[in-house]
Scaffold this active site. Structure first.
Site, PDB file in Angstrom:
ATOM      1  N   GLU A 271       6.604  23.997 -70.575  1.00  0.00           N
ATOM      2  CA  GLU A 271       6.749  25.451 -70.618  1.00  0.00           C
ATOM      3  C   GLU A 271       6.026  25.910 -71.877  1.00  0.00           C
ATOM      4  O   GLU A 271       6.282  25.373 -72.952  1.00  0.00           O
ATOM      5  CB  GLU A 271       8.217  25.836 -70.767  1.00  0.00           C
ATOM      6  CG  GLU A 271       8.969  25.910 -69.468  1.00  0.00           C
ATOM      7  CD  GLU A 271      10.394  26.374 -69.706  1.00  0.00           C
ATOM      8  OE1 GLU A 271      10.582  27.550 -70.028  1.00  0.00           O
ATOM      9  OE2 GLU A 271      11.300  25.552 -69.585  1.00  0.00           O
ATOM     10  N   ARG A 486      15.271  10.438 -71.495  1.00  0.00           N
ATOM     11  CA  ARG A 486      14.606  11.147 -72.596  1.00  0.00           C
ATOM     12  C   ARG A 486      14.449  10.249 -73.792  1.00  0.00           C
ATOM     13  O   ARG A 486      15.217   9.314 -73.982  1.00  0.00           O
ATOM     14  CB  ARG A 486      15.484  12.304 -73.025  1.00  0.00           C
ATOM     15  CG  ARG A 486      15.133  13.619 -72.430  1.00  0.00           C
ATOM     16  CD  ARG A 486      16.259  14.555 -72.733  1.00  0.00           C
ATOM     17  NE  ARG A 486      16.265  14.811 -74.170  1.00  0.00           N
ATOM     18  CZ  ARG A 486      16.130  16.035 -74.663  1.00  0.00           C
ATOM     19  NH1 ARG A 486      15.978  17.047 -73.849  1.00  0.00           N
ATOM     20  NH2 ARG A 486      16.153  16.235 -75.964  1.00  0.00           N
ATOM     21  N   LYS A 496      13.601  24.034 -80.384  1.00  0.00           N
ATOM     22  CA  LYS A 496      12.816  25.140 -80.903  1.00  0.00           C
ATOM     23  C   LYS A 496      13.672  26.049 -81.789  1.00  0.00           C
ATOM     24  O   LYS A 496      13.272  26.430 -82.873  1.00  0.00           O
ATOM     25  CB  LYS A 496      12.311  25.924 -79.695  1.00  0.00           C
ATOM     26  CG  LYS A 496      11.393  27.048 -80.021  1.00  0.00           C
ATOM     27  CD  LYS A 496      11.189  27.890 -78.772  1.00  0.00           C
ATOM     28  CE  LYS A 496      10.417  29.138 -79.132  1.00  0.00           C
ATOM     29  NZ  LYS A 496      10.454  30.112 -78.048  1.00  0.00           N
TER      30      LYS A 496
END
Lengths: 775, 661
Positions: A271, A486, A496
């Site tokens: 994204e 992950r 973020k």
């Protein structure tokens, strides 16, 4: 228990040991299947089922993936069409690759060798042919020869022959040829000794041909071990467990193959709303790597469906990082490229009755067990009109959504496919006011790009069924989604939001502050892309989540830099040294090897003149045990210079601080060998050096159990140490940002982009050795 | 010395710090940092940005919807109004409701349409802003704000400040093609509305007269128009079928036909029957008493009396139906009797809301702005027209859920109806801004002597007689023209009724309904001037052009799809523009309910066609042999488009054209 007590009798009746039968009963699913199989078989064969048949029945029940074929296969076993395990294997494989009913019986029987009779003569003949072929080698190596090869070849000729018969025949014929085993034959073959050098040689040739690729090829091979080996071949999507086969699947796969030519296609779909971090590096490596290793292609696709969060800078930064890691996307695409197609499909989805316009508010459908939508069953025509109304701006934000009629794994009902946002999109500008969601967009974009393996992290497992469902609801090509664990790193945060907090509070300078683990930060710190890739490879691709320590990554960095970063000498805390008896009028030139271990990699020269600087820590007035460097009465060697210096006079300032040393020098070959060699600089460049430590004190700064006051409270106050007046030798003079050096005895350093014409700035990438305190 | 150095360097340090702080402050102020103080501002800015975005999306959607190949015809006038409206808004954004006037131009030199707003704006600027700006300057300013669009070819400013608009030929041509391919379609409507039209409404046991004729013809035409544009129309015949007169009729019936319950009474002439009972009512005291009893018994729904009432109504109904059949009119019968049971509640509602005053035993309601109060209950407890009309109004609003209610009733009822409407608003039944309730009033019918229309003997003219005379006169006219020698008997009969009833309707509709109108068979059957006779002849002639050129429907359809309609000749252009004005004519009538506009338009269309036909060859023939040399297909298409619009116009007027006449 589902199978009931009489199941035990049933299972033992087909020849299972009581122990095995009891074990089987513990597995409810298996015992239910087996029970069904046995009941069916007894219906044909009567209550007495022979052991061979029983074993086949057990095997079919335990190994069949798609239960709908059970009846058919048990039928084949009961009617003695399938009599060997070999045939059963072929039969299982056959139904796996022909997922659609009905099964073409003639083709099936041909593929599974039904009715094929192998005579002993045929076996004899086949084995003889194999032995004749390898006769020479066989006579030479005698019993050290790999007999499996012979059996394999014989099997190749006679696919349906019984393995045991072949082995017996091979043994017999070999005995006939070689006679009984001698003592030499019984000696162990020196196995390991031979295999290794061969591998080593191969690697070395690779390095010679192309130094860059070698490391990568190795890393690819490494990471593609494990789970990725099990991946389906392009076009054989249906062989993946859980893949949903519809009446259109085979046709769509056929077309898919025509379009791709059987090529592996992957994609990296970030994204564009943030900076990539070390976790993404794994995704990039896996997707690009898998494609490269299989001669396929990989797309870089920006998942730009949320116009509110996107900024141009993220697009360029992402692309830059992908390329920095050494990958070139086959094409750079955007989910927004497909907005028209996606909209058309949404209309089609409504038409097919699979989606509807809903007016529940976001708050209403949040949380657990939200009420079902009262609009779920509204007429198709109505939804079509309303959806068009959504597109045309007739509703407020949140007043209407398009929802898909499906229940997800986690029980979430009817995920939203489209929502209204009166926000311009950075690529489609003011064209749309409805934007598709991840759930709706992702699989369809994969389908459009004919992705063969849609690799994603495990959080998306809950969305796998909706992925398959949506492609099938529209009857479009359905890729296979496969989830991997992950990659998490300790002692850092990557989200973020948290990085923004760190920047805001001044804990770090910016997104690319070298103490962070964003990819830009790592690059700035001097981590080579190859090291990051190697690290990803080392982590490998597993289903389980992996948590790594930063020092593991640092180890990879050292490995690469050791080969890559040329030597330089830098003094962090200088002490001026005057050489009284300097042997020349002017400065001397000293040649320093770029890589002392490999002098073929060249030299650079640095000036050597009467005034030099050494580290303050390399001089002590008082010597203690174990101190080997410069001290009054303890000379020290100057690296690369070929001289040894000895203190003559110590000059101090008013406060008693040593400010300068007066020394005499002696050529090394004329002097006694000093106890140590130190680095030094002369006619140096003044530069700034930034030394970094871990940003956080605890392993999991985000874990409230570990850090109750929140991650911001865990920031290491000493994570950055700036040395303003370090002195570097002249060899670094023309270095560009991101150029890397090994500063002798100090560590690996990289030129920071903050460097100016007048003053260079270096970041310490890693120390030379792992700090034992960190492990 | 050292102390000084320390002191000064400390000061220097302080000052440097201060400079840094001030520099930062300046930066902050430069970036409007001072505005950060209000968090709601940020929110409002976001909202504003979103609203702007949405506005843009909606405008584009509107454009998209317009550009969609729509089948409905485009109302050019309203599109131009919109364009000019936007331009005026852009040019004079601070004026509130600036005048907007766009009309078709009367002369070709003034373009096709003209916008005359500049003069009004000039006055407005002077009045409200005390600015003196010349209209010409204003016109120029408006023109500058007109964006490129698919309708306008060019704009000129003429005279004091007229803006003349020249339409694009390709646009008009495309509209004509679309009309031919899709047929004559109504202008697009926003929403399918429910329309109740109350018209005709004669009284039982009384003869229908010319006043009813007007209501019937006008009401039917309105219904046809609303039906054509796609509304849901309820055509109501509000019959006078209840009241005291039924007492005497029933009493008389019982006397004359005692076995009426088993044998259907042979009442041939209901009017004579009515007169007779009326005479008895006025003269026989005993009969009068009984008549009153009958009223009470009827109102209490005594079965025998209801039966008698029905019998009488049926006789009337049969008479009315003959006329409706002649004029091809359909109606839903819903007389006053239908509302009887609801009236009690209406009275109660007014009472509960405190609107009722008792005056001399009557219950009356004063309505603000109306001089005469409504009587909703008489002193004897009976109801009045006021009560039944209020009841009907409420029923139409709430049960029929009407968006538009039209009363086609003579203007003599104006005060009564306005009072009923005002009462309905007062009690909150409807909001005139949402629901349109109108009295479509019309004037009386006069004889050629300009006096009330009567027979020579002074009686009211029976409608059925009038229609029969029309038929006779129409046949005479056809025979005068020797049409009986050309047409078959069937064709002749069709032409006769078409002309007769067409003329009666058209004569009524072509006059402004508000005015009284003079009924004259001679005028309406004249085949020159604005009459149905003229239009019907013109129409058959246009239809015959293609027929005589051996061009059939299919060929025309094909051509309409493939051939561009050329509008280069002045007369072609004039005709083309006239044809595409049809939707704006209809829109105007939908707004003001004045049907004569349609008649005027059809007449203009027919004469414009004649001009075209006289100037432009459609079919070129060899002068000697009469063999067709060339067919100018685009002109045939213009003929066809004219005929199609005329046919639709006739249809709305309730006139049935014939193929041959």
């Amino acid at each position: 228990m589902a199978a009931g007590p009489d199941a035990l009798g049933l299972f033992t009746a087909i020849g299972l040991s009581e122990h095995k039968a009891r074990e089987t009963l513990k597995n409810e699913a298996l015992s239910a299947l087996l029970r069904e199989a046995v009941t069916q078989a007894q219906g044909i064969l009567g209550p007495a089922v022979d052991k061979a048949t029983g074993t086949l029945l057990y095997n079919v029940a335990s190994r069949l993936k798609d239960q709908k074929h059970l009846r058919f296969l048990v039928g084949c076993i009961s009617s003695k069409k399938i009599v060997t395990d070999l045939q059963l294997n072929a039969a299982l494989e056959y139904v796996r690759s022909h997922p659609l009913e009905p099964i073409d019986t003639a083709d099936f029987e041909r593929e599974c060798g039904v009715g094929v009779v192998v005579t002993p003569e045929q076996i004899e003949e086949a084995v003889e042919a194999a032995i004749n072929k390898h006769r020479g080698q066989l006579l030479l190596e005698r019993y050290h020869f790999n007999m499996g090869l012979l059996m394999g070849e014989a099997r190749g000729r006679l696919r349906w022959a019984d393995g045991k018969s072949i082995k017996n025949e091979v043994d017999l014929q070999v005995l006939h040829l070689l006679g009984p085993k001698t003592e030499a034959d019984l000696e162990k073959k020196p196995k390991a000794g031979r295999a290794r050098p061969v591998e080593g040689e191969k690697q070395q040739t690779a390095v010679e041909e192309n130094g860059d690729v070698a490391l990568e090829t190795k890393s690819l091979l490494e990471q593609l071990r494990g789970e990725a080996l099990k991946f389906h071949r392009p076009g054989e999507n249906y062989k993946t467990e859980g893949y949903v086969v519809t009446p259109h699947t085979m046709e769509l796969l056929k077309k898919h193959l025509e379009i791709t030519g059987g090529q592996v296609r992957t994609r990296f779909p970030p994204e564009p709303n943030g900076i990539l971090h070390i976790g993404h590096a794994k995704a990039i490596n896996f997707n690009f790597g898998y494609a490269r290793a299989n001669g396929g292609i990989c797309f870089l696709r920006y998942d730009d469906t949320n116009p509110e969060k996107e900024e141009e800078k993220y697009f360029t930064a992402i692309r830059e990082m992908v390329e920095w890691l050494g990958y070139k996307p086959y094409a750079v695409t955007h989910a927004s490229d497909y907005f028209d197609q996606l909209y058309g499909w949404a209309v089609e989805l409504i038409r097919r009755g699979h989606a509807y316009v809903c007016h529940q508010r976001v708050e209403e459908i949040k949380g657990h067990n939200p009420p079902p939508s009262p609009w779920r069953d509204r007429p198709v025509e109505e939804s079509l009109l309303l959806f068009e109304g959504m597109r045309k701006g007739k509703f407020e934000e949140g007043e209407a959504t398009l929802r898909m009629k499906l229940v997800m794994e986690d029980g979430k009902m009817d995920p939203v496919a489209y929502r209204i946002k009166y926000t311009p999109h950075h690529r489609t500008a003011d064209r749309w006011c409805i934007y598709p969601t991840y759930d709706y967009t992702h699989c369809l974009c994969d389908s459009i790009e004919h992705i063969t393996h849609s690799l994603c992290t495990k959080e998306f497992q809950a969305r796998r069924s909706s992925y398959f469902w949506l492609c099938n609801a529209l009857d479009v090509y359905c890729p296979v989604q496969w989830e991997y664990g992950r990659l998490n790193l300790l002692y850092t945060v990557v989200s973020k939001r948290k990085i923004i907090r760190l920047v805001e509070t001044g804990a770090v300078r910016d997104w690319d502050d070298p103490r962070l683990f964003t990819l830009t930060a790592l690059r700035r710190r001097g981590f080579p892309a190859e090291a990051i890739n190697a690290f990803c490879a080392r982590v490998g691709v597993t289903v389980a989540q992996t948590t790594m320590e930063p020092h593991q990554l640092e180890a990879c960095v050292r490995e690469v830099l050791n080969e890559r970063a040329p030597r330089a000498m830098v003094v962090l805390e200088p002490l001026r040294v005057s050489i009284a008896n300097f042997p020349a009028e002017k400065a001397l030139e000293v040649l320093v090897p770029n890589f002392p271990a490999d002098e073929t990699k060249g030299f650079h020269s640095v000036p050597f003149q009467p005034h030099i600087y050494i580290e303050q820590t390399d001089f002590r007035e008082v010597v203690d045990k174990g101190y080997k460097r410069l001290a009054p009465g303890q000379p020290v060697g100057l690296r690369h210079a070929g001289y040894v210096i000895a203190v003559q006079n110590i000059i101090k300032d008013a406060s008693g601080q040593v400010v300068e040393l007066e020394v005499t020098c002696t050529k090394s070959d004329a002097a006694e060998k000093p106890r140590a060699f130190i680095h030094w600089v002369s006619e140096p460049l003044v530069c700034e050096v930034r030394l970094y430590e871990r940003l956080f004190l605890h392993k999991n700064p985000e874990d409230p159990a570990e850090v109750p006051a929140g991650f911001l409270s865990d920031v290491n106050p000493d994570s950055l140490c700036v040395i303003d007046g370090a002195l570097a030798d002249r060899s670094v003079h023309s270095a560009q940002p991101f150029d890397k050096f090994q500063f002798e005895r100090l560590g690996y350093f990289s030129v920071d982009p903050d460097s100016t014409e007048g003053k260079m700035v270096f970041n310490r990438t890693v120390t030379l050795k792992e700090d034992p305190g960190k492990v | 010395m050292a102390a000084h150095v320390d002191q000064y360097s400390a000061r220097l340090l302080r000052q440097e710090k201060e400079i840094k702080i001030l520099a930062a402050e300046v930066d902050r102020l430069k970036n409007f940092g001072c505005l950060e103080a209000s968090p709601s501002l940020e929110g409002l800015r976001d909202e504003n940005a979103k609203l702007k975005y949405r506005l843009n999306v909606l405008q584009k959607s509107l454009q998209e919807e317009r550009n969609k190949p729509t089948k409905s015809m485009i109302n050019i006038n309203s599109r131009l109004q919109e364009i000019f409206g936007n331009a005026i808004k852009a040019a004079y954004s601070d004026l509130e409701n600036p005048p907007l006037a766009v009309t078709p131009s009367q002369q070709p030199k003034f373009g096709d349409y003209q916008c005359n707003s500049a003069m009004g704006i000039s006055k407005m600027l002077l009045k409200t802003k005390e600015q003196k700006v010349g209209p010409r300057e204003i016109a120029e300013n408006i023109s500058r704000n007109i964006p490129d669009n698919e309708y306008i070819e060019k704009i000129e400013i003429a005279g004091p400040g007229f803006i003349n608009v020249h339409l694009r030929k390709d646009f008009v041509s495309k509209q004509l093609s679309s009309l031919l391919v899709n047929g004559v379609r109504p202008p697009a409507i926003e929403k399918r509305k429910k329309v109740v039209v109350d018209f005709s409404s004669p009284n039982i046991a009384k003869e229908m007269h010319v006043g009813h004729l007007r209501s019937t013809i006008i009401g039917d035409s309105m219904c046809r128009l609303f039906e054509f544009v796609g509304y849901d129309v309820l055509r109501l015949n509000h019959l006078g079928d209840w009241g005291t007169q039924f007492g005497m009729l029933i009493a008389h019936l019982q006397d004359k036909f005692p076995d009426y319950l088993t044998v259907s009474p042979p009442i041939g002439d209901l009017q004579a029957f009515y007169k007779e009972s009326k005479r008895r009512f006025d003269t026989e005291e005993e009969f009068k008493k009984r008549a009153y009893q009958c009223v009470v018994l009827l109102q209490s729904k005594t079965p025998d009396f209801i039966k008698a009432w029905k019998l009488i109504c049926d006789v009337s109904r049969k008479e009315f139906q003959k006329i409706y059949d002649c004029l091809d009119i359909t109606l839903v019968e819903r007389g006053e009797s239908y509302y009887q049971d609801m009236m009690k509640d209406i009275v109660q509602e007014f009472e509960e809301r405190g609107f009722v005053q008792v005056d001399d035993g009557r219950k009356i309601v004063f309505v603000p702005g109306c001089s005469v109060p409504l009587t909703i209950m008489k002193s004897d407890g009976g109801y009045t027209y006021d009560t039944s009309d209020l009841t009907a109004l409420k029923q139409r609003l709430f049960e029929e859920k009407a968006d538009i209610i039209i009363y086609v009733v003579d203007s003599g009822q104006s005060v009564h109806l306005q009072t009923v409407f005002a009462a309905g608003q007062m009690i909150g039944w409807y909001d005139p801004a949402v629901t349109r309730v109108v009295h479509a009033a019309f004037g009386v019918v006069l004889g050629e002597d300009k006096k009330k229309f009567k027979t020579r003997s002074g009686d009211t003219v029976r409608l059925i007689d009038l229609l029969e005379e029309g038929l006779k006169r129409s046949m005479d006219k056809l025979k005068d023209k020797e049409r009986d020698k050309v047409l078959t008997a069937e064709e002749l009969k069709a032409a006769q009724t078409s002309v007769a009833f067409g003329c009666i309707k058209y004569a009524d509709l072509s006059h402004n309904r508000m005015n009284d109108y003079i009924f004259s068979f001679d005028k309406m059957l004249d085949d020159k001037g604005n009459t149905a006779a003229y239009l019907l002849y013109a129409f058959t002639r246009i239809r015959s052009i293609a027929r005589l050129a051996n061009i059939d429907e299919e060929m025309l359809q094909q051509a309409a799809k493939e051939k561009e309609i050329i509008l280069d000749h002045e007369k072609e252009w004039k005709l083309g523009k006239c044809i595409v004005r049809f939707p704006e004519i209809l829109q105007k009538i939908l707004d003001d309910l004045l049907l004569h506009t349609l008649c005027d338009y059809l007449y203009e269309l027919a004469t414009t066609f004649t001009e075209f036909y006289d100037n432009c060859y459609c079919v070129e023939k060899d002068r000697q042999t009469g063999i067709i040399v060339k067919v100018n297909m685009w002109r045939m298409l213009l003929c066809e488009a004219t005929a199609a619009v005329m046919a639709k116009g006739f249809d709305i007027l309730g006139i049935k054209p014939v193929q041959k006449m």
